[in-house]
Write a protein that holds these residues in place. Sequence first.
Motif, PDB file in Angstrom:
ATOM      1  N   VAL A  85       0.846  -1.197   0.000  1.00 43.88           N
ATOM      2  CA  VAL A  85       0.000   0.000   0.000  1.00 43.88           C
ATOM      3  C   VAL A  85       0.880   1.245   0.000  1.00 43.88           C
ATOM      4  O   VAL A  85       0.637   2.196  -0.750  1.00 43.88           O
ATOM      5  N   LEU A  86       1.918   1.242   0.827  1.00 50.33           N
ATOM      6  CA  LEU A  86       2.800   2.404   0.894  1.00 50.33           C
ATOM      7  C   LEU A  86       3.584   2.613  -0.404  1.00 50.33           C
ATOM      8  O   LEU A  86       3.758   3.754  -0.851  1.00 50.33           O
ATOM      9  N   LYS A  87       4.042   1.542  -1.025  1.00 46.28           N
ATOM     10  CA  LYS A  87       4.787   1.682  -2.280  1.00 46.28           C
ATOM     11  C   LYS A  87       3.894   2.242  -3.385  1.00 46.28           C
ATOM     12  O   LYS A  87       4.319   3.110  -4.155  1.00 46.28           O
ATOM     13  N   VAL A  88       2.667   1.769  -3.451  1.00 44.79           N
ATOM     14  CA  VAL A  88       1.729   2.297  -4.454  1.00 44.79           C
ATOM     15  C   VAL A  88       1.392   3.749  -4.140  1.00 44.79           C
ATOM     16  O   VAL A  88       1.347   4.596  -5.047  1.00 44.79           O
ATOM     17  N   ALA A  89       1.193   4.080  -2.865  1.00 44.33           N
ATOM     18  CA  ALA A  89       0.920   5.465  -2.471  1.00 44.33           C
ATOM     19  C   ALA A  89       2.094   6.371  -2.841  1.00 44.33           C
ATOM     20  O   ALA A  89       1.902   7.499  -3.301  1.00 44.33           O
ATOM     21  N   ARG A  90       3.324   5.873  -2.664  1.00 47.44           N
ATOM     22  CA  ARG A  90       4.520   6.645  -3.040  1.00 47.44           C
ATOM     23  C   ARG A  90       4.513   6.919  -4.540  1.00 47.44           C
ATOM     24  O   ARG A  90       4.815   8.027  -4.990  1.00 47.44           O
ATOM     25  N   THR A  91       4.118   5.926  -5.337  1.00 46.16           N
ATOM     26  CA  THR A  91       4.054   6.096  -6.786  1.00 46.16           C
ATOM     27  C   THR A  91       2.959   7.085  -7.170  1.00 46.16           C
ATOM     28  O   THR A  91       3.164   7.935  -8.047  1.00 46.16           O
ATOM     29  N   ILE A  92       1.816   7.006  -6.518  1.00 44.31           N
ATOM     30  CA  ILE A  92       0.721   7.947  -6.790  1.00 44.31           C
ATOM     31  C   ILE A  92       1.173   9.366  -6.480  1.00 44.31           C
ATOM     32  O   ILE A  92       0.920  10.302  -7.253  1.00 44.31           O
ATOM     33  N   ALA A  93       1.865   9.552  -5.363  1.00 39.75           N
ATOM     34  CA  ALA A  93       2.395  10.873  -5.006  1.00 39.75           C
ATOM     35  C   ALA A  93       3.415  11.339  -6.040  1.00 39.75           C
ATOM     36  O   ALA A  93       3.429  12.518  -6.424  1.00 39.75           O
ATOM     37  N   ASP A  94       4.267  10.427  -6.500  1.00 38.68           N
ATOM     38  CA  ASP A  94       5.247  10.781  -7.531  1.00 38.68           C
ATOM     39  C   ASP A  94       4.554  11.242  -8.811  1.00 38.68           C
ATOM     40  O   ASP A  94       4.965  12.225  -9.431  1.00 38.68           O
ATOM     41  N   LEU A  95       3.499  10.534  -9.213  1.00 39.88           N
ATOM     42  CA  LEU A  95       2.761  10.921 -10.418  1.00 39.88           C
ATOM     43  C   LEU A  95       2.101  12.285 -10.267  1.00 39.88           C
ATOM     44  O   LEU A  95       1.959  13.026 -11.232  1.00 39.88           O
TER      45      LEU A  95
END
Length: 118
Positions: A85-95
């Motif tokens: 969940v955190l890794k996907v959230a990090r990617t969403i924030a990056d996008l």
Amino acid sequence: MEVPALAYDELVMAPLGEGTAHVRARVERARAVQRERLQGVAIYCNAQMGAREVREHCRHDEGGARLLEGAMRALGLSARGYARVLKVARTIADLAGEPMIGITHIAESIQYRMLDRQ
């Protein structure tokens, strides 16, 4: 991901979304941020992060922490699920071009996790 059907009027009158060139540019910027963030480590993207990198690079605010705690209880997330969940959230924030993971990024990531379980 399941997407509900649109009514005819919604389909005809819907504004056009992001073009592929714009989406591609956002993805390329996000990947560049990830490569820079993970420079000096033998990985190049958020999906490859281990526990150490998740602790270091997936910091979030107090609201995000409360949301994650509730999701862990409600969904029975394992440590691995929590990290995903955190890794996907990090990617969403990056996008989104955001340096810190916010509650909206975590909420979106949790939604994807719930869809993945259905």
